[in-house]
Design a protein around this motif. Structure first.
Motif, short mmCIF file in Angstrom:
data_model
loop_
_atom_site.label_atom_id
_atom_site.label_comp_id
_atom_site.label_asym_id
_atom_site.label_seq_id
_atom_site.Cartn_x
_atom_site.Cartn_y
_atom_site.Cartn_z
N GLU A 78 0.83 -1.20 0.00
CA GLU A 78 0.00 0.00 0.00
C GLU A 78 0.86 1.25 0.00
N GLU A 79 0.33 2.34 -0.54
CA GLU A 79 1.07 3.59 -0.54
C GLU A 79 0.82 4.40 0.72
N LYS A 80 -0.08 3.94 1.56
CA LYS A 80 -0.48 4.68 2.77
C LYS A 80 0.72 5.10 3.62
N ILE A 81 0.73 6.37 4.01
CA ILE A 81 1.82 6.89 4.85
C ILE A 81 1.54 6.49 6.30
N ASN A 82 2.37 5.65 6.85
CA ASN A 82 2.15 5.21 8.23
C ASN A 82 2.63 6.22 9.25
N LYS A 83 3.75 6.84 8.98
CA LYS A 83 4.31 7.80 9.93
C LYS A 83 5.11 8.87 9.18
N ILE A 84 5.13 10.05 9.80
CA ILE A 84 6.00 11.12 9.32
C ILE A 84 6.81 11.60 10.51
N ARG A 85 8.09 11.80 10.34
CA ARG A 85 8.91 12.39 11.39
C ARG A 85 9.79 13.48 10.79
N TRP A 86 9.79 14.65 11.44
CA TRP A 86 10.63 15.75 10.98
C TRP A 86 12.05 15.60 11.51
N LEU A 87 13.01 16.03 10.72
CA LEU A 87 14.39 16.08 11.20
C LEU A 87 14.65 17.46 11.80
N PRO A 88 15.58 17.54 12.74
CA PRO A 88 15.95 18.87 13.23
C PRO A 88 16.46 19.69 12.05
N GLN A 89 16.14 20.98 12.04
CA GLN A 89 16.48 21.77 10.87
C GLN A 89 17.98 21.98 10.77
N GLN A 90 18.55 21.73 9.59
CA GLN A 90 20.00 21.86 9.45
C GLN A 90 20.42 22.98 8.53
N ASN A 91 19.56 23.39 7.64
CA ASN A 91 19.82 24.61 6.86
C ASN A 91 18.48 25.19 6.46
N ALA A 92 18.45 26.06 5.47
CA ALA A 92 17.20 26.75 5.17
C ALA A 92 16.09 25.80 4.73
N ALA A 93 16.45 24.59 4.30
CA ALA A 93 15.43 23.65 3.85
C ALA A 93 14.91 22.81 5.02
N TYR A 94 13.75 22.19 4.81
CA TYR A 94 13.18 21.30 5.83
C TYR A 94 13.30 19.86 5.36
N PHE A 95 13.51 18.96 6.31
CA PHE A 95 13.63 17.56 5.96
C PHE A 95 12.67 16.72 6.79
N LEU A 96 12.04 15.75 6.14
CA LEU A 96 11.18 14.84 6.89
C LEU A 96 11.32 13.42 6.37
N LEU A 97 11.04 12.48 7.27
CA LEU A 97 11.00 11.08 6.89
C LEU A 97 9.55 10.69 6.76
N SER A 98 9.22 9.95 5.71
CA SER A 98 7.86 9.41 5.61
C SER A 98 8.00 7.92 5.32
N THR A 99 7.07 7.14 5.83
CA THR A 99 7.17 5.70 5.58
C THR A 99 5.83 5.10 5.27
N ASN A 100 5.82 4.12 4.39
CA ASN A 100 4.65 3.26 4.25
C ASN A 100 4.97 1.93 4.94
N ASP A 101 4.38 0.83 4.51
CA ASP A 101 4.63 -0.43 5.20
C ASP A 101 6.08 -0.92 5.05
N LYS A 102 6.73 -0.55 3.96
CA LYS A 102 8.02 -1.17 3.65
C LYS A 102 9.18 -0.21 3.50
N THR A 103 8.90 0.98 3.00
CA THR A 103 10.00 1.85 2.57
C THR A 103 9.95 3.20 3.26
#
Lengths: 432, 667
Positions: A78-103
């Motif tokens: 499934e493509e469903k996003i199970n969780k999102i977690r933000w990374l601490p900001q390291q430069n002007a851009a924002y970073f986040l992790l997103s996951t489905n069941d596998k990736t």
């Protein structure tokens, strides 16, 4: 509380599957069943529009995951996003992790406000120039343009999970994160996608001996070596990564002895922990099971220091909840910024808040019918047996298809985000 | 360059009054912002060409400002840009203008991608050397300070790598400021920055005055080594190596050793792992006296650490540690203080530990000499040779030569041979492969008699192994053996056995005969090849499996040069011509190829050849049946597929040529 934002759509793909504020609370990310991530940005404060203080507007929308098919196992992913977690900001851009069941994917969300202008071989309208007329060289110049927000995938962490990923958590060392599935927990470095370390493995040699699964896992907010994971048996294990490379043996084991008088066919199902969260201070952990929220002191393993009933009135209805599968719903729970209030969801679009100091609790409803923008939410009451008073709702008329599983609390202010199926509600303290 | 110029524009560069030489440059500049990453990358890599065409003035005023803002690009483009800018001083007008390169590199030093940032820092370090002392203080030092006090930790981590290049050339007042900045980064809020500072601590210490090292670096080192994050503490171990080299023995003992001792016993296994991993460097840095007093006991603890990763890292260092001990008294120290712990490790619970030990343990024999090796080490080698884990056995076998030098092959064969024979039949093909590769070495030293008696049958058995890699290695092994033992031996012992396989019911085995002939013909010489091998090859041209037939064609091509012209004309050619008419296209192809190669040779010898026989097919790879193909290697003009499956051949089997490797450490 006020009620400014909402979005509606009838599609199943729009059902929100996770909600998460970033570390400053300036951004709020949601993931949905359709594999999309929507990021909301808080409107800049302006002196003359005080009442618009907590307004969040769409900042960026992107497709994080696509449906896939695992040909080796004949399984749809499934493509469903199970969780999102933000990374601490390291430069002007924002970073986040997103996951489905596998990736798990690492996304960069960045702004661009300039674009290059001027070509040598084309003129302003894009028509090709005769190369014979080129007598000087032009270097492109950057000119301001309308702000553009781009989301780009930076890393894809795949092929490390045999079972479904239920949690991801960023370590306080800023260089690693973990991903947990039903039976294993892996540790990743953000820079390395082709290798991860398995730190917990509870898979028995013989799958028939399987008695419990990992339901959630999280790193300690400050101690990079400590993490906890919860199990379907209602227990929590705390592991210390300093002790050994494999954390199969826990350092602490939190479990409340079962009350024999409450024992029933459903005891085991309802004691399964659906979410575990460290307090911001790192001193406590909160767990959510089907009927309660518990707060544990890291220094006391034999019982929780606080237990809050979320919807005890359902205890008599477990049989029908089992039949319609609701008993397996995975409710999440969150702390407020100062760890003094906790929030978690329930059915009928109700969500609950518990003040740990005053021991007061409240039931609120997130629904379009009952709340208008900037209206104050009225506390709701469920009547338990006997006579139903005015304003009360009877247990039998609760709508079990309207459940609030995912909520988020702004890291420092009293702003909350509540996902009610395909609607996102953002509430905040009444302004003055 | 012009070849890459905008295909599809439909315009030629030539003609008209325009400056021809500008056109390729114009294309390069436009492609700096092409949609296609590859074209952008190509342009960035030719940035010096662009700059040269623009001249120093325009490079400074137009090109560099444009590049400063181009930080949105893909990593590989940014990486190439960072690299280019490091060598750009000449193109902006020499050292006087080197500071013009700072703005683009400064923005690259703040991107999130570590490789790009590191490359930008590397280029900044390069450029710093080209600054005059004045320019350094006016332009470079302020840049370092800006980065060091930046809002985001990416810029602060980059700053850590720049202190050491500007410090030596700065004035005293500025030096004080630089030290101050470095101090504050060592206690930064984010572990990322503290890690960067810790990893640059040693490098910075080297450029500091000795007094400052003692008064400032040592306290910073002590702090970092007791950081709450173990990822920071472990980097302090590395710094320890550099700092230790700068201090006298007394200072070392007083200022660094307490911290190092603490690190060796750190609560976190990762820190202890780092100590084990850096053990040789530490040993060299602290000198022999402290090594004996402190490091040896610490090493003993690491060898029996509760975490397998630590034990494995320590086991890896056993040989280096022993080698680097002072020669005087070395044997005693090893025998009394190291060997007992090694003996324990041989039967460790964890296979990685045993395998790490097995990869170095043989090296101890040269250090300990013949008698100690026979008495103390051989039992350990034997135990490891019989280990249940193939990797352990493999590591022992791969290092047999060091022991061979010390105790001689006779001794080795008596003690280790039975174990080796056992491994030759191991179920894991990689283990068998490793053994095969040692056969020529063993054979050469054991002599013909001994070999025939003990090992010959093994070598022949490998020829019919069910794994192709083993059969292939066995074939090459035969060739090497023939080179050692001579043609007579080959004729009597090897060739008959090989030729018998030509009648094997399994086509894979029949093909092995051909491969063996390919390998052996040269070593065996014309007579054996013509009299014994050729008839068999020719007979096999009538094989029912196409794979065998086209390998006959390849074999004939291969052994052609060894045969005399009579055999070529009279025997080989008719067979090849028949194969050239084969119903199978691959057989046809290889037969025709062989004919054309043969025809060339005959022509050189001035023998009449019909032109029609000569085909223009290029000489193909000699032995490429089932050989791994390199992706993208299209130089071969052979057929696209080569595996024929003959359904009648029931013994045809699929092979696993490569173990599939998954990233996960356990499954």
């Amino acid at each position: 509380m006020n009620h400014p934002d909402e979005s509606t759509c009838g599609d199943k793909a729009d059902i929100i599957s996770t909600v998460e504020f970033n570390h400053t609370g300036e951004l709020l990310a949601t993931g949905d069943k359709g594999g999309r991530v929507v990021i909301f940005q808080r409107e800049q404060e302006s002196k003359n529009q005080v009442h618009r203080r907590g307004e969040y507007n769409v900042y960026s929308t992107f497709q994080s995951h696509e449906p896939e098919f695992d040909y080796l196992k004949s399984l749809e992913i499934e493509e469903k996003i199970n969780k999102i977690r933000w990374l601490p900001q390291q430069n002007a851009a924002y970073f986040l992790l997103s996951t489905n069941d596998k990736t798990v994917k690492l996304w960069k969300v960045s702004e661009r406000d300039k674009r290059p202008e001027g070509y040598n071989l084309k003129d302003e309208e894009g028509r090709l120039r005769d190369p014979a007329t080129i007598t000087t060289l032009r270097v492109p110049v950057l000119r301001p343009m309308d702000l553009m927000v781009e989301a780009t995938p930076r890393r894809v962490f795949a092929n490390a999970h045999t079972y479904h990923i239920n949690s991801i958590s960023v370590n306080s060392d800023y260089e690693t994160y973990m991903s947990a599935d039903d039976l294993r927990i892996n540790l990743w470095n953000f820079e390395i996608t082709n290798q991860s370390f398995n730190i917990v493995d509870i898979k028995p040699a013989n799958m028939e001996e399987l008695t419990e699964v990992i339901t959630a896992a999280e790193f300690h907010p400050h101690h990079c070596n400590t993490f906890v994971y919860s199990s379907s048996k209602g227990t929590i294990r705390l592991c210390d990564m300093r002790a050994s490379a494999l954390c199969d043996r826990h350092t602490k084991f939190f479990e409340e002895p079962e009350d024999p008088s409450n024992r029933s066919f459903f005891s085991e199902i309802i004691s399964s922990i659906s979410d575990v969260k460290f307090s911001h201070s790192g001193r406590y952990i909160m767990t959510r099971d089907y009927l309660t929220v518990k707060v544990w002191d890291l220094n006391m393993e034999n019982r929780p220091i606080e237990t809050y009933q979320v919807h005890d009135y359902l205890r008599s209805k477990l049989c029908s909840l089992y039949e319609n599968d609701c008993i397996f719903d995975k409710f999440e729970c969150v702390w407020n910024g100062s760890d003094s209030v906790i929030m978690t969801g329930s059915y009928n679009n109700f969500f609950r808040m518990f003040d740990r100091n005053t021991k007061r609790d409240v039931t609120l409803e997130a629904s379009r019918e009952n709340s208008k923008p900037r209206a104050i939410l009225k506390p709701r009451k469920v009547c338990v047996g006997g006579k139903r008073r005015k304003d009360e709702i009877s247990v039998d008329s609760l709508d079990f298809s309207k459940k609030i599983l995912h909520t988020a609390w702004h890291p420092s202010e009293n702003i909350i985000a509540v996902a009610a199926t395909n609607n996102l509600y953002i509430f905040q303290d009444k302004v003055n | 360059m012009a070849g890459a110029a905008a295909p599809g524009t439909g315009l030629g560069a030539a003609g008209g009054d325009g400056d021809d030489s500008l056109y390729p440059i114009a294309v390069l500049i436009d492609e700096l912002r092409n949609e296609d990453v590859q074209l952008r990358l190509n342009s960035i890599k030719k940035l010096s060409t662009i700059a040269l065409a623009l001249g120093v003035e325009r490079t400074r005023t137009e090109l560099l400002p444009f590049l400063t803002d181009t930080i949105y690009d893909e990593d590989e483009v940014l990486l190439a840009l960072a690299e280019q800018l490091g060598n750009f001083t000449g193109l902006v007008g020499g050292p006087d203008f080197a500071h013009c390169l700072l703005p683009p590199l400064e923005s690259l030093a703040t991107v999130e991608e570590t490789v790009v940032r590191d490359r930008a820092v590397e280029s900044l370090r390069q450029i710093s050397q080209e600054h005059t002392p004045v320019a350094l203080e006016v332009h470079f030092v302020p840049l370092v300070k800006r980065l060091a006090s930046g809002d985001w930790f990416t810029s602060r981590t980059s700053a850590c790598g720049l202190f050491s290049v500007c410090y030596p050339r700065a004035s005293n007042a500025v030096k004080e400021e630089i030290r101050q900045h470095f101090r504050s980064l060592c206690s930064d809020d984010t572990p990322m920055v503290r890690r960067a500072a810790a990893s640059k601590l040693g490098e910075f210490a080297k450029v500091l005055e000795l007094d400052s090292v003692k008064s400032e670096i040592v306290p910073l080192f002590t702090n970092l080594a007791s950081d709450e994050q173990d990822s920071v503490r472990l980097l302090a171990v590395e710094a320890c190596v550099s700092i230790a080299q700068l201090l006298s023995q007394d200072d070392l003992e007083a200022l660094v050793m307490p911290t190092l001792r603490q690190a060796a016993e750190d609560k976190s296994w990762r820190v202890r792992y780092m100590v084990a991993d850096k053990f040789s460097e530490l040993q060299k840095a602290v000198g022999p006296k402290i090594t004996l007093n402190d490091l040896i006991p610490a090493f003993q603890n690491l060898l029996k650490d509760c975490e397998a990763e630590v034990r494995a890292a320590a086991a890896h260092k056993v040989k280096e540690l022993c080698e680097n001990l002072p020669i005087e008294g070395r044997e005693t120290i090893i025998m009394n203080q190291i060997l007992p712990y090694i003996k324990e490790l041989v039967s460790d619970m964890n296979q990685h530990v045993k395998s790490a030990l097995a990869s170095v343990i043989m090296g101890l024999s040269t250090i300990l000499g013949k008698e100690n090796t026979i008495e103390h080490l051989l039992p350990l080698f034997l135990a490891q040779l019989k280990d249940e884990c193939p990797e352990v056995r493999l590591n022992i076998i791969s290092n047999l030569d060091c022991v061979n030098e010390v105790i001689g092959i006779r001794q080795l064969s008596q003690s280790l041979l039975p174990a080796i024979v056992e491994l030759a039949k191991d179920a894991k093909w990689r283990v068998r492969l490793a053994i095969i590769e040692y056969m020529p070495l063993l054979a050469g030293q054991l002599g013909v008699e001994f070999f025939d008696e003990k090992l010959n049958s093994l070598c022949m058995a490998w020829l019919v192994d069910h794994v192709y890699a083993i059969r292939e290695a066995a074939t090459n092994n035969l060739m090497k053996l023939v080179q050692k033992f001579g043609t007579e031996w080959a004729q009597n012992t090897i060739v008959p056995k090989v030729l018998v396989m030509a009648d094997d019911p399994n086509y894979l085995h029949r093909m092995t005969t051909l491969f063996c002939i390919n390998a052996l013909s040269e070593a065996c010489g014309q007579e054996i090849t013509t009299k014994q091998m050729l008839p068999i090859v020719l007979k096999m041209a009538g094989d029912q499996v196409a794979n065998v037939r086209f390998n006959v064609a390849k074999s004939l091509q291969k052994i052609g040069p060894i045969l005399d012209t009579n055999a070529l004309q009279g025997e080989v050619r008719p067979v090849l011509q028949k194969l050239g008419q084969d119903e199978d296209m691959d057989v046809k192809y290889f037969a025709q190829e062989a004919i054309s190669v043969m025809a060339q040779r005959l022509r050189k010898l001035d023998l009449p050849v019909k032109d029609s026989e000569e085909l223009s097919a290029p000489r193909a790879d000699k032995n490429h049946f089932l050989s791994p193909t390199v992706p993208g290697d299209n130089t071969r003009k052979g057929p696209a597929y080569q595996l024929h499956v003959n359904t009648r051949d029931k013994l045809a089997q699929l092979e696993l040529a490569e173990r599939v490797h998954f990233p996960q450490s356990r499954d």
